[in-house]
Design a protein around this motif. Structure first.
Motif, PDB file in Angstrom:
ATOM      1  N   UNK A  50       6.866  -7.638  -6.549  1.00  0.00           N
ATOM      2  CA  UNK A  50       5.950  -6.542  -6.886  1.00  0.00           C
ATOM      3  C   UNK A  50       5.270  -6.016  -5.622  1.00  0.00           C
ATOM      4  N   UNK A  51       4.833  -6.930  -4.770  1.00  0.00           N
ATOM      5  CA  UNK A  51       4.208  -6.510  -3.518  1.00  0.00           C
ATOM      6  C   UNK A  51       5.197  -5.773  -2.623  1.00  0.00           C
ATOM      7  N   UNK A  52       6.463  -6.138  -2.721  1.00  0.00           N
ATOM      8  CA  UNK A  52       7.495  -5.504  -1.919  1.00  0.00           C
ATOM      9  C   UNK A  52       7.656  -4.028  -2.270  1.00  0.00           C
ATOM     10  N   UNK A  53       7.516  -3.711  -3.530  1.00  0.00           N
ATOM     11  CA  UNK A  53       7.578  -2.302  -3.947  1.00  0.00           C
ATOM     12  C   UNK A  53       6.449  -1.520  -3.281  1.00  0.00           C
ATOM     13  N   UNK A  54       5.245  -2.088  -3.300  1.00  0.00           N
ATOM     14  CA  UNK A  54       4.111  -1.442  -2.650  1.00  0.00           C
ATOM     15  C   UNK A  54       4.281  -1.329  -1.149  1.00  0.00           C
ATOM     16  N   UNK A  55       4.916  -2.324  -0.546  1.00  0.00           N
ATOM     17  CA  UNK A  55       5.143  -2.282   0.899  1.00  0.00           C
ATOM     18  C   UNK A  55       6.046  -1.113   1.273  1.00  0.00           C
ATOM     19  N   UNK A  56       7.144  -0.958   0.542  1.00  0.00           N
ATOM     20  CA  UNK A  56       8.065   0.136   0.850  1.00  0.00           C
ATOM     21  C   UNK A  56       7.443   1.493   0.534  1.00  0.00           C
ATOM     22  N   UNK A  57       6.645   1.571  -0.551  1.00  0.00           N
ATOM     23  CA  UNK A  57       5.943   2.831  -0.844  1.00  0.00           C
ATOM     24  C   UNK A  57       4.981   3.191   0.287  1.00  0.00           C
ATOM     25  N   UNK A 103      -1.670   0.759  -2.000  1.00  0.00           N
ATOM     26  CA  UNK A 103      -0.456   0.500  -1.222  1.00  0.00           C
ATOM     27  C   UNK A 103      -0.777  -0.205   0.092  1.00  0.00           C
ATOM     28  N   UNK A 104      -1.905   0.115   0.687  1.00  0.00           N
ATOM     29  CA  UNK A 104      -2.325  -0.558   1.921  1.00  0.00           C
ATOM     30  C   UNK A 104      -2.516  -2.050   1.634  1.00  0.00           C
ATOM     31  N   UNK A 105      -3.208  -2.371   0.540  1.00  0.00           N
ATOM     32  CA  UNK A 105      -3.439  -3.768   0.173  1.00  0.00           C
ATOM     33  C   UNK A 105      -2.128  -4.478  -0.141  1.00  0.00           C
ATOM     34  N   UNK A 106      -1.240  -3.789  -0.853  1.00  0.00           N
ATOM     35  CA  UNK A 106       0.043  -4.403  -1.192  1.00  0.00           C
ATOM     36  C   UNK A 106       0.873  -4.660   0.062  1.00  0.00           C
ATOM     37  N   UNK A 107       0.786  -3.760   1.038  1.00  0.00           N
ATOM     38  CA  UNK A 107       1.532  -3.931   2.280  1.00  0.00           C
ATOM     39  C   UNK A 107       1.090  -5.193   3.002  1.00  0.00           C
ATOM     40  N   UNK A 108      -0.199  -5.349   3.199  1.00  0.00           N
ATOM     41  CA  UNK A 108      -0.682  -6.496   3.965  1.00  0.00           C
ATOM     42  C   UNK A 108      -0.605  -7.794   3.163  1.00  0.00           C
ATOM     43  N   UNK A 122       3.533   6.525   4.948  1.00  0.00           N
ATOM     44  CA  UNK A 122       3.109   6.661   6.349  1.00  0.00           C
ATOM     45  C   UNK A 122       4.113   7.484   7.138  1.00  0.00           C
ATOM     46  N   UNK A 123       5.406   7.244   6.927  1.00  0.00           N
ATOM     47  CA  UNK A 123       6.408   7.940   7.738  1.00  0.00           C
ATOM     48  C   UNK A 123       6.629   9.381   7.311  1.00  0.00           C
ATOM     49  N   UNK A 124       6.536   9.676   6.024  1.00  0.00           N
ATOM     50  CA  UNK A 124       6.849  11.029   5.547  1.00  0.00           C
ATOM     51  C   UNK A 124       5.598  11.886   5.391  1.00  0.00           C
ATOM     52  N   UNK A 125       4.571  11.338   4.812  1.00  0.00           N
ATOM     53  CA  UNK A 125       3.379  12.132   4.515  1.00  0.00           C
ATOM     54  C   UNK A 125       2.261  11.814   5.493  1.00  0.00           C
ATOM     55  N   UNK A 126       1.174  11.347   4.965  1.00  0.00           N
ATOM     56  CA  UNK A 126       0.012  11.030   5.790  1.00  0.00           C
ATOM     57  C   UNK A 126      -0.434   9.603   5.519  1.00  0.00           C
ATOM     58  N   UNK A 127      -1.217   9.073   6.417  1.00  0.00           N
ATOM     59  CA  UNK A 127      -1.714   7.715   6.261  1.00  0.00           C
ATOM     60  C   UNK A 127      -2.636   7.609   5.053  1.00  0.00           C
ATOM     61  N   UNK A 128      -2.363   6.677   4.128  1.00  0.00           N
ATOM     62  CA  UNK A 128      -3.322   6.472   3.038  1.00  0.00           C
ATOM     63  C   UNK A 128      -4.567   5.778   3.577  1.00  0.00           C
ATOM     64  N   UNK A 129      -5.626   5.870   2.855  1.00  0.00           N
ATOM     65  CA  UNK A 129      -6.876   5.274   3.311  1.00  0.00           C
ATOM     66  C   UNK A 129      -6.817   3.764   3.356  1.00  0.00           C
ATOM     67  N   UNK A 130      -7.676   3.209   4.175  1.00  0.00           N
ATOM     68  CA  UNK A 130      -7.770   1.758   4.250  1.00  0.00           C
ATOM     69  C   UNK A 130      -8.232   1.212   2.909  1.00  0.00           C
ATOM     70  N   UNK A 131      -7.706   0.062   2.558  1.00  0.00           N
ATOM     71  CA  UNK A 131      -8.010  -0.636   1.306  1.00  0.00           C
ATOM     72  C   UNK A 131      -7.544   0.133   0.082  1.00  0.00           C
ATOM     73  N   UNK A 132      -6.578   1.024   0.247  1.00  0.00           N
ATOM     74  CA  UNK A 132      -5.962   1.647  -0.925  1.00  0.00           C
ATOM     75  C   UNK A 132      -5.002   0.639  -1.544  1.00  0.00           C
TER      76      UNK A 132
END
Length: 98
Positions: free
Chosen positions: A32-39, A56-61, A44-54
């Protein structure tokens, strides 16, 4: 950017490592966390940086931490199963019991 892709690829293998070490609940959580990591990566690569502690940011870390745990558990299980480790452990037991 290449370093992030490397971490993502290592994290993608992590659910399988949890399955090898017979930790199915951790494998499901890591998947489940892996889905958030790839999202997060595509955000980040296509659009803009999401805010800290969002989300997807939490799922990534959290996914990075989970991947680290998976690799450490896998390495420990591999070392414990190795014949050389078992042999040295038996020798140590014999010297302690003597």
């Amino acid at each position: 950017m290449g370093m992030i892709v490397m971490f993502l690829l290592l994290a993608t293998v992590a659910p399988f490592l949890f399955l090898i070490t017979k930790k199915t609940s951790l494998a499901v959580v890591q998947s489940i966390l892996l889905i958030g990591m790839w999202l997060y990566f595509f955000q980040v690569t296509i659009y803009t940086n999401p805010g800290a502690f969002s989300i997807t940011w939490s799922m990534f870390y959290l996914g990075l931490i989970g991947a680290h745990v998976a690799w450490v558990m896998f390495i420990m299980a591999t070392v414990k199963a190795s014949p050389a480790y078992q042999e040295s452990l038996n020798k140590e037991k014999e010297t302690l019991l003597s």
